[in-house]
Motif scaffolding. Structure first.
Motif, PDB file in Angstrom:
ATOM      1  N   GLN A 362       0.825  -1.206   0.000  1.00  0.00           N
ATOM      2  CA  GLN A 362       0.000   0.000   0.000  1.00  0.00           C
ATOM      3  C   GLN A 362       0.863   1.261   0.000  1.00  0.00           C
ATOM      4  OE1 GLN A 362      -3.580   0.484   0.246  1.00  0.00           O
ATOM      5  NE2 GLN A 362      -3.681  -1.625  -0.492  1.00  0.00           N
ATOM      6  N   SER A 363       1.951   1.251   0.757  1.00  0.00           N
ATOM      7  CA  SER A 363       2.823   2.433   0.790  1.00  0.00           C
ATOM      8  C   SER A 363       3.566   2.602  -0.523  1.00  0.00           C
ATOM      9  CB  SER A 363       3.816   2.332   1.952  1.00  0.00           C
ATOM     10  OG  SER A 363       4.794   1.334   1.720  1.00  0.00           O
ATOM     11  N   ARG A 364       3.921   1.503  -1.166  1.00  0.00           N
ATOM     12  CA  ARG A 364       4.641   1.584  -2.444  1.00  0.00           C
ATOM     13  C   ARG A 364       3.734   2.093  -3.566  1.00  0.00           C
ATOM     14  NH1 ARG A 364       7.032  -3.814  -4.063  1.00  0.00           N
ATOM     15  NH2 ARG A 364       8.624  -2.670  -5.238  1.00  0.00           N
ATOM     16  N   LEU A 365       2.427   1.853  -3.439  1.00  0.00           N
ATOM     17  CA  LEU A 365       1.496   2.370  -4.442  1.00  0.00           C
ATOM     18  C   LEU A 365       1.613   3.884  -4.559  1.00  0.00           C
ATOM     19  CD1 LEU A 365      -1.728   0.321  -3.551  1.00  0.00           C
ATOM     20  CD2 LEU A 365      -0.061  -0.184  -5.343  1.00  0.00           C
ATOM     21  N   PHE A 366       1.923   4.544  -3.433  1.00  0.00           N
ATOM     22  CA  PHE A 366       2.147   5.993  -3.453  1.00  0.00           C
ATOM     23  C   PHE A 366       3.597   6.336  -3.774  1.00  0.00           C
ATOM     24  CE2 PHE A 366       4.176   9.334  -0.922  1.00  0.00           C
ATOM     25  CZ  PHE A 366       3.675  10.450  -1.581  1.00  0.00           C
ATOM     26  N   SER A 367       4.526   5.670  -3.096  1.00  0.00           N
ATOM     27  CA  SER A 367       5.918   6.107  -3.120  1.00  0.00           C
ATOM     28  C   SER A 367       6.558   5.980  -4.498  1.00  0.00           C
ATOM     29  CB  SER A 367       6.723   5.299  -2.095  1.00  0.00           C
ATOM     30  OG  SER A 367       8.059   5.743  -2.048  1.00  0.00           O
ATOM     31  N   TYR A 368       6.250   4.912  -5.220  1.00  0.00           N
ATOM     32  CA  TYR A 368       6.931   4.701  -6.501  1.00  0.00           C
ATOM     33  C   TYR A 368       6.579   5.764  -7.547  1.00  0.00           C
ATOM     34  CZ  TYR A 368       9.519   0.447  -5.525  1.00  0.00           C
ATOM     35  OH  TYR A 368      10.434  -0.445  -5.043  1.00  0.00           O
ATOM     36  N   PRO A 369       5.302   6.035  -7.814  1.00  0.00           N
ATOM     37  CA  PRO A 369       5.035   7.115  -8.779  1.00  0.00           C
ATOM     38  C   PRO A 369       5.485   8.475  -8.265  1.00  0.00           C
ATOM     39  CG  PRO A 369       2.980   6.336  -7.808  1.00  0.00           C
ATOM     40  CD  PRO A 369       4.049   5.378  -7.380  1.00  0.00           C
ATOM     41  N   ASP A 370       5.507   8.653  -6.945  1.00  0.00           N
ATOM     42  CA  ASP A 370       5.943   9.933  -6.397  1.00  0.00           C
ATOM     43  C   ASP A 370       7.418  10.173  -6.684  1.00  0.00           C
ATOM     44  OD1 ASP A 370       5.283  12.312  -4.760  1.00  0.00           O
ATOM     45  OD2 ASP A 370       6.772  11.464  -3.393  1.00  0.00           O
ATOM     46  N   THR A 371       8.232   9.137  -6.545  1.00  0.00           N
ATOM     47  CA  THR A 371       9.661   9.321  -6.826  1.00  0.00           C
ATOM     48  C   THR A 371       9.907   9.555  -8.311  1.00  0.00           C
ATOM     49  OG1 THR A 371      11.862   8.492  -6.237  1.00  0.00           O
ATOM     50  CG2 THR A 371      10.352   6.906  -7.205  1.00  0.00           C
ATOM     51  N   GLN A 372       9.053   8.998  -9.178  1.00  0.00           N
ATOM     52  CA  GLN A 372       9.207   9.255 -10.613  1.00  0.00           C
ATOM     53  C   GLN A 372       8.830  10.694 -10.950  1.00  0.00           C
ATOM     54  OE1 GLN A 372      10.864   7.052 -11.778  1.00  0.00           O
ATOM     55  NE2 GLN A 372      10.270   5.113 -10.853  1.00  0.00           N
ATOM     56  N   ARG A 373       7.823  11.229 -10.279  1.00  0.00           N
ATOM     57  CA  ARG A 373       7.476  12.639 -10.503  1.00  0.00           C
ATOM     58  C   ARG A 373       8.629  13.542 -10.089  1.00  0.00           C
ATOM     59  NH1 ARG A 373       2.751  10.694  -7.618  1.00  0.00           N
ATOM     60  NH2 ARG A 373       1.223   9.971  -9.153  1.00  0.00           N
ATOM     61  N   HIS A 374       9.353  13.127  -9.046  1.00  0.00           N
ATOM     62  CA  HIS A 374      10.519  13.899  -8.607  1.00  0.00           C
ATOM     63  C   HIS A 374      11.678  13.742  -9.589  1.00  0.00           C
ATOM     64  CE1 HIS A 374      13.879  15.377  -6.266  1.00  0.00           C
ATOM     65  NE2 HIS A 374      14.434  14.183  -6.269  1.00  0.00           N
ATOM     66  N   ARG A 375      11.967  12.508  -9.990  1.00  0.00           N
ATOM     67  CA  ARG A 375      13.121  12.254 -10.866  1.00  0.00           C
ATOM     68  C   ARG A 375      12.904  12.779 -12.275  1.00  0.00           C
ATOM     69  NH1 ARG A 375      15.723   8.011 -12.705  1.00  0.00           N
ATOM     70  NH2 ARG A 375      13.781   6.979 -13.271  1.00  0.00           N
TER      71      ARG A 375
END
Length: 561
Positions: A362-375
């Motif tokens: 559940q936490s990765r569902l948020f964290s992974y696309p969030d890090t791509q928006r940053h990168r």
């Protein structure tokens, strides 16, 4: 002065643009050197100066643009999985799964889609060694006709954590020391301090310091979803599932000594050259499934939690079912565009595949696309390597932002009745396929319990042969030799003693340090201690008002009623 009339043309030029595929496949001999605005430049090294020995001119756009772009060539590397490589290929369904899953890609024999796979280490920076002792990432982007499905895996069926807030702490201890800037090869104190305070990590530690800790190549490596997902069929019923990617080349490993003889980029070299030779690596896609009732029974009778990333499903009870095959047959033309910029997320799902209540998932569902928006920026999904290839024209109401290549023309940027967008009918009743979660808000932290050592114990006693056990002890002892605090090693040996007294005794001999007799008298700062002899030391970090959960987050009897 007389004016001349200009003949107005009805020609429209809005569709003129640089084509990515054309650019990707054009040879250097077919190109003309230009500045970034397309203006031809006669020589790449010429500059404009004020006389033969004077200063440079600011008007020299070619030079200024060249240097300023060079200054910005690097994007942030991935916080984890920074070192990696990959290739393109295809997936084909060989054994349809339509009885369990309505995803179109699994619906019929012969269904295919293009894929991109990226392999990686976890903890190291982008220039680190391919053969570091570390879990391996194994991420696959399936470009299906219903959108992109990203299967974000590791090469082991479990991981170090089951409480999502621990992830940044774990990764910080696997990185360089904040003061000395030394990695764990030179100073493993922080590395082992995390594990000795979070004993649920022991299952993954067994894998990492066992033979799977250094795969001999990406081609000879399996992949595991680790997390539990849900398959939903056309009738609206669903099952829990785990996904396995099984190498047809077999699985291989390197000893610690063998790994030092390989080049830093050995895995990248092996994959690239194998594909160039026409030796295309292949894998089988297999699944394990269980019903919601079976998940409850598995917890009640065997204390295996399908929402716990440190537990794995017994294959004897839940056998693998082959669904399809994957093949990598095309090397990338440009590493940065096709591997560094490829963006995976477990939240990229297609109809028929749903997340479970696994808290780390559940936490990765948020964290992974969030890090791509940053990168990569908010429009990272528009990059060619990430863009979906659906069987229909995509549209939504996301607009603008940095690098908006496809901004959806003049179509309304809101839900319009004047120019209405079309919709596909929902294939299943989500009110039925999602769990019924009703309850009060709680503070949750998992507790270490006897069942958490069952599978690590089986790994030591039933899977590791004598030679593998010896290698494991040597690997651990060597890595611990740079730990500056003996108390950390004593605690870790105490954790290993809960797995096997034989393991702990061997490690004591190898390190010369006497460990604790177990964990019953230890307080952990990272989890509650369900094996504590004294209730006063059960709570994590000495909390005065802890919340203990009877099922430790598992789906207990009646959860799915």
């Amino acid at each position: 002065m007389s004016s001349t009339s200009y003949a107005v043309s009805g020609r429209q030029n809005g569709d003129l643009h640089l084509n990515y595929i054309d650019d990707r496949n054009t040879a250097s001999q077919q190109t003309v050197y230009t500045a970034s605005n397309g203006a031809p430049i006669p020589h790449p090294f010429e500059t404009q100066r004020a006389g033969e020995n004077g200063p440079l001119l600011l008007q020299d756009f070619h030079l200024i643009d060249l240097l300023s772009h060079f200054d910005r060539e690097r994007i942030p590397e991935r916080v984890v999985h920074a070192k990696g490589g990959g290739a393109h290929g295809y997936y084909k369904t060989t054994n349809p799964l339509d009885d369990l899953c309505l995803a179109d890609i699994f619906s019929a024999e012969g269904k295919e889609c293009p894929i991109t796979i990226r392999f990686s280490t976890v903890g190291g920076e982008s220039g680190s060694h391919d053969h570091a002792r570390d879990p391996r990432g194994f991420s696959i982007k399936f470009r299906t006709e219903e959108g992109n499905w990203d299967l974000v895996q590791n090469n082991t069926p479990v991981f170090f954590i089951r409480d999502p807030a621990k992830f940044p702490h774990l990764i910080h201890t696997q990185k360089r020391h904040p003061a000395s800037h030394l990695g764990s090869g030179d100073d493993s104190t922080n590395f082992w301090e995390y594990f000795c305070q979070n004993p649920e990590s022991v299952h993954q530690v067994m894998y990492t310091f066992g033979d799977r800790g250094i795969p001999d190549s990406w081609r000879r490596m399996h992949g595991y979803s680790g997390h539990t997902f849900k398959f939903v069929n056309k009738q609206g019923s669903w099952v829990y599932c785990q996904i396995h990617i099984r190498s047809k080349q077999g699985a291989g490993f390197l000893t610690q000594e063998e790994s030092t003889k390989r080049s830093p980029d050995a895995n990248q070299k092996d994959l690239y050259q194998a594909i160039e030779r026409g030796e295309y690596p292949q894998w089988d896609l297999c699944v394990q499934t269980m019903t919601p009732k079976e998940a409850e029974e598995l917890w009640e009778t065997q204390k295996i939690n399908v929402f716990d990333l440190t537990h794995c499903w017994p294959q004897a009870q839940f056998p693998l079912r082959k669904v399809g095959e994957l093949c990598l047959n095309e090397n990338v033309k440009n590493y940065f565009a096709e591997i560094e910029q490829v963006a995976f997320s477990p939240s990229h799902l297609v109809p028929g595949i749903e997340p479970s209540a696994d808290p780390v998932l559940q936490s990765r569902l948020f964290s992974y696309p969030d890090t791509q928006r940053h990168r990569l920026g908010p429009n990272y999904q528009q990059l060619p390597v990430n863009a979906p290839r659906t069987g229909y024209h995509m549209a939504n109401f996301q607009r603008d932002g940095a690098m908006a290549f496809y901004n959806q023309g003049s179509r309304p940027n809101y839900f319009s009745s004047i120019e209405p967008i079309s919709f596909k009918e929902r294939k299943t009743n989500l009110d039925q396929t999602h769990g019924a979660f009703v309850g009060r808000a709680i503070t949750f932290l998992s507790e270490i319990r006897p069942e958490d050592f069952n599978q690590p114990r089986a790994l030591w006693e039933r899977v590791f042969d004598d030679a593998a056990k010896e290698r494991f002890i040597n690997n651990i002892a060597s890595h611990m030799s740079t730990c500056t605090e003996k108390e950390i090693i004593r605690r870790q040996i105490g954790i290993f003693r809960e797995v096997s007294d034989d393991l702990a005794t061997r490690l004591e001999k190898a390190t010369g340090i006497k460990g604790y007799p177990g964990i019953s008298e230890l307080v952990f700062n990272g989890c509650h201690n369900g094996l504590a002899k004294n209730s006063a030391i059960r709570a994590a970090n000495g909390q005065k008002s802890p919340h203990f959960n009877s099922s430790n987050g598992a789906p207990s009897a009646g959860t799915h009623a």
